[in-house]
Design a protein around this motif. Structure first.
Motif, PDB file in Angstrom:
ATOM      1  N   TYR A  25       0.835  -1.204   0.000  1.00 18.19           N
ATOM      2  CA  TYR A  25       0.000   0.000   0.000  1.00 18.19           C
ATOM      3  C   TYR A  25       0.872   1.257   0.000  1.00 18.19           C
ATOM      4  O   TYR A  25       0.585   2.219  -0.726  1.00 18.19           O
ATOM      5  CB  TYR A  25      -0.923  -0.017   1.221  1.00 18.19           C
ATOM      6  N   HIS A  26       1.929   1.249   0.783  1.00 20.37           N
ATOM      7  CA  HIS A  26       2.825   2.402   0.868  1.00 20.37           C
ATOM      8  C   HIS A  26       3.512   2.654  -0.473  1.00 20.37           C
ATOM      9  O   HIS A  26       3.650   3.813  -0.906  1.00 20.37           O
ATOM     10  CB  HIS A  26       3.864   2.159   1.960  1.00 20.37           C
ATOM     11  N   LEU A  27       3.945   1.592  -1.139  1.00 20.47           N
ATOM     12  CA  LEU A  27       4.576   1.737  -2.449  1.00 20.47           C
ATOM     13  C   LEU A  27       3.573   2.255  -3.476  1.00 20.47           C
ATOM     14  O   LEU A  27       3.931   3.027  -4.374  1.00 20.47           O
ATOM     15  CB  LEU A  27       5.156   0.397  -2.908  1.00 20.47           C
ATOM     16  N   TYR A  28       2.309   1.839  -3.336  1.00 21.63           N
ATOM     17  CA  TYR A  28       1.260   2.340  -4.235  1.00 21.63           C
ATOM     18  C   TYR A  28       1.093   3.845  -4.068  1.00 21.63           C
ATOM     19  O   TYR A  28       0.980   4.578  -5.060  1.00 21.63           O
ATOM     20  CB  TYR A  28      -0.053   1.617  -3.953  1.00 21.63           C
ATOM     21  N   LEU A  29       1.103   4.330  -2.831  1.00 22.72           N
ATOM     22  CA  LEU A  29       0.953   5.760  -2.589  1.00 22.72           C
ATOM     23  C   LEU A  29       2.092   6.559  -3.223  1.00 22.72           C
ATOM     24  O   LEU A  29       1.879   7.691  -3.677  1.00 22.72           O
ATOM     25  CB  LEU A  29       0.917   6.047  -1.088  1.00 22.72           C
ATOM     26  N   GLN A  30       3.287   5.974  -3.266  1.00 23.25           N
ATOM     27  CA  GLN A  30       4.428   6.703  -3.807  1.00 23.25           C
ATOM     28  C   GLN A  30       4.294   6.971  -5.304  1.00 23.25           C
ATOM     29  O   GLN A  30       4.954   7.873  -5.843  1.00 23.25           O
ATOM     30  CB  GLN A  30       5.729   5.944  -3.531  1.00 23.25           C
ATOM     31  N   LEU A  31       3.448   6.220  -5.973  1.00 25.61           N
ATOM     32  CA  LEU A  31       3.232   6.451  -7.403  1.00 25.61           C
ATOM     33  C   LEU A  31       2.618   7.824  -7.655  1.00 25.61           C
ATOM     34  O   LEU A  31       2.755   8.390  -8.741  1.00 25.61           O
ATOM     35  CB  LEU A  31       2.340   5.354  -7.992  1.00 25.61           C
ATOM     36  N   TYR A  32       1.948   8.383  -6.645  1.00 33.13           N
ATOM     37  CA  TYR A  32       1.357   9.713  -6.769  1.00 33.13           C
ATOM     38  C   TYR A  32       2.424  10.804  -6.855  1.00 33.13           C
ATOM     39  O   TYR A  32       2.096  11.965  -7.138  1.00 33.13           O
ATOM     40  CB  TYR A  32       0.428   9.998  -5.589  1.00 33.13           C
ATOM     41  N   LEU A  33       3.685  10.474  -6.634  1.00 30.27           N
ATOM     42  CA  LEU A  33       4.755  11.456  -6.787  1.00 30.27           C
ATOM     43  C   LEU A  33       4.777  12.018  -8.209  1.00 30.27           C
ATOM     44  O   LEU A  33       5.125  13.178  -8.424  1.00 30.27           O
ATOM     45  CB  LEU A  33       6.112  10.828  -6.456  1.00 30.27           C
ATOM     46  N   HIS A  34       4.384  11.180  -9.168  1.00 32.14           N
ATOM     47  CA  HIS A  34       4.370  11.615 -10.569  1.00 32.14           C
ATOM     48  C   HIS A  34       3.206  12.557 -10.865  1.00 32.14           C
ATOM     49  O   HIS A  34       3.173  13.149 -11.954  1.00 32.14           O
ATOM     50  CB  HIS A  34       4.315  10.401 -11.501  1.00 32.14           C
ATOM     51  N   SER A  35       2.274  12.689  -9.932  1.00 29.62           N
ATOM     52  CA  SER A  35       1.135  13.585 -10.145  1.00 29.62           C
ATOM     53  C   SER A  35       1.374  14.981  -9.600  1.00 29.62           C
ATOM     54  O   SER A  35       0.492  15.843  -9.693  1.00 29.62           O
ATOM     55  CB  SER A  35      -0.122  12.985  -9.494  1.00 29.62           C
ATOM     56  N   ALA A  37       3.100  17.799  -6.459  1.00 26.08           N
ATOM     57  CA  ALA A  37       3.087  18.027  -5.016  1.00 26.08           C
ATOM     58  C   ALA A  37       1.680  18.016  -4.429  1.00 26.08           C
ATOM     59  O   ALA A  37       1.433  17.362  -3.414  1.00 26.08           O
ATOM     60  CB  ALA A  37       3.790  19.347  -4.700  1.00 26.08           C
ATOM     61  N   GLU A  38       0.768  18.750  -5.039  1.00 27.78           N
ATOM     62  CA  GLU A  38      -0.573  18.883  -4.465  1.00 27.78           C
ATOM     63  C   GLU A  38      -1.291  17.539  -4.392  1.00 27.78           C
ATOM     64  O   GLU A  38      -1.863  17.187  -3.353  1.00 27.78           O
ATOM     65  CB  GLU A  38      -1.399  19.876  -5.282  1.00 27.78           C
ATOM     66  N   THR A  39      -1.253  16.793  -5.485  1.00 23.06           N
ATOM     67  CA  THR A  39      -1.945  15.494  -5.526  1.00 23.06           C
ATOM     68  C   THR A  39      -1.296  14.503  -4.569  1.00 23.06           C
ATOM     69  O   THR A  39      -1.991  13.767  -3.853  1.00 23.06           O
ATOM     70  CB  THR A  39      -1.922  14.917  -6.955  1.00 23.06           C
ATOM     71  N   TYR A  40       0.033  14.479  -4.534  1.00 26.00           N
ATOM     72  CA  TYR A  40       0.738  13.547  -3.648  1.00 26.00           C
ATOM     73  C   TYR A  40       0.446  13.859  -2.188  1.00 26.00           C
ATOM     74  O   TYR A  40       0.131  12.958  -1.399  1.00 26.00           O
ATOM     75  CB  TYR A  40       2.241  13.600  -3.903  1.00 26.00           C
ATOM     76  N   ASN A  41       0.549  15.134  -1.823  1.00 23.99           N
ATOM     77  CA  ASN A  41       0.289  15.526  -0.437  1.00 23.99           C
ATOM     78  C   ASN A  41      -1.148  15.210  -0.033  1.00 23.99           C
ATOM     79  O   ASN A  41      -1.405  14.767   1.090  1.00 23.99           O
ATOM     80  CB  ASN A  41       0.569  17.018  -0.243  1.00 23.99           C
ATOM     81  N   THR A  42      -2.077  15.435  -0.952  1.00 22.65           N
ATOM     82  CA  THR A  42      -3.483  15.133  -0.663  1.00 22.65           C
ATOM     83  C   THR A  42      -3.689  13.638  -0.446  1.00 22.65           C
ATOM     84  O   THR A  42      -4.400  13.220   0.478  1.00 22.65           O
ATOM     85  CB  THR A  42      -4.389  15.615  -1.810  1.00 22.65           C
TER      86      THR A  42
END
Length: 205
Positions: A25-35, A37-42
């Motif tokens: 799950y944690h590795l899945y969340l890290q994929l949002y880095l490509h989206s 700052a705002e999307t990842y932080n959210t």
């Protein structure tokens, strides 16, 4: 029931459920880095916004994690390599134990650097900015990148190879053919999760 027998099963179980599943799950969340700052932080903050988030982390993740780590260190001193192991099995045996120690140290540093440190300094919540600034720092960036790379790949290896031993410990893979299938699956799991982690980190590399 033999205490060593019971310890090995509890140790194996906590490494896959829930610690291993949380890693995925944690590795899945890290994929949002490509989206960005705002999307990842959210995405990251949405988990912590829940009033049960801290309790969930403590009960479901941290307690099983450190219980698994404590048993793992104890088993290192109590276990012996089986004479029937092949050279490759011997290699995996020692890599599993070395990676376990390394990953434990990485997790302690990671939790401090991404959770407690920002919380104390009042910058908690800006996860993307914190990670990207650490990676781009001209003085310590190369060290941060190296630690993260080794830590993440070590964690993925420890989980994937741990799943392989989990299936044998719990009697899921007892025959030579089933053990080969599980080993192939664990290798594929390592490759897939490693590729996902490296792709995520490339966004701030």
């Amino acid at each position: 029931m033999d205490s060593h027998f019971l310890m090995r099963r509890i140790h194996s179980l906590t490494g896959v459920v829930p610690v291993g599943l949380f890693l995925v799950y944690h590795l899945y969340l890290q994929l949002y880095l490509h989206s960005g700052a705002e999307t990842y932080n959210t995405a990251v903050n949405s988990f912590y916004d829940s009033p049960l988030a801290i309790w969930t982390l403590v009960i479901v993740v941290y307690i099983p994690l450190f219980f698994h780590a404590f048993l793992g260190v104890r088993l290192i001193f109590e276990s012996t390599v089986q004479p029937s192991y092949t050279y490759f099995s011997h290699l995996l045996y020692w890599l599993q134990r070395i990676s376990g120690i390394g990953v434990l140290l990485f997790i302690l540093a990671h939790v401090w650097n991404t959770q407690f440190g920002p919380w104390i300094s009042g910058t908690w919540g800006t996860h993307f900015e914190h990670l990207s600034s650490g990676f781009s720092d001209p003085e310590s960036g190369i060290i941060t990148k190296t630690v993260y790379l080794l830590g993440v790949l070590g964690a993925v290896f420890h989980f994937a190879n741990g799943f392989n031993t989990f299936c044998m410990t719990w009697g899921i893979a007892l025959t030579p053919k089933s053990q080969i299938r599980v080993r192939i699956f664990s290798i594929l799991l390592f490759l897939i999760l490693s590729a996902s982690a490296l792709y995520a980190l490339s966004a701030i590399w």
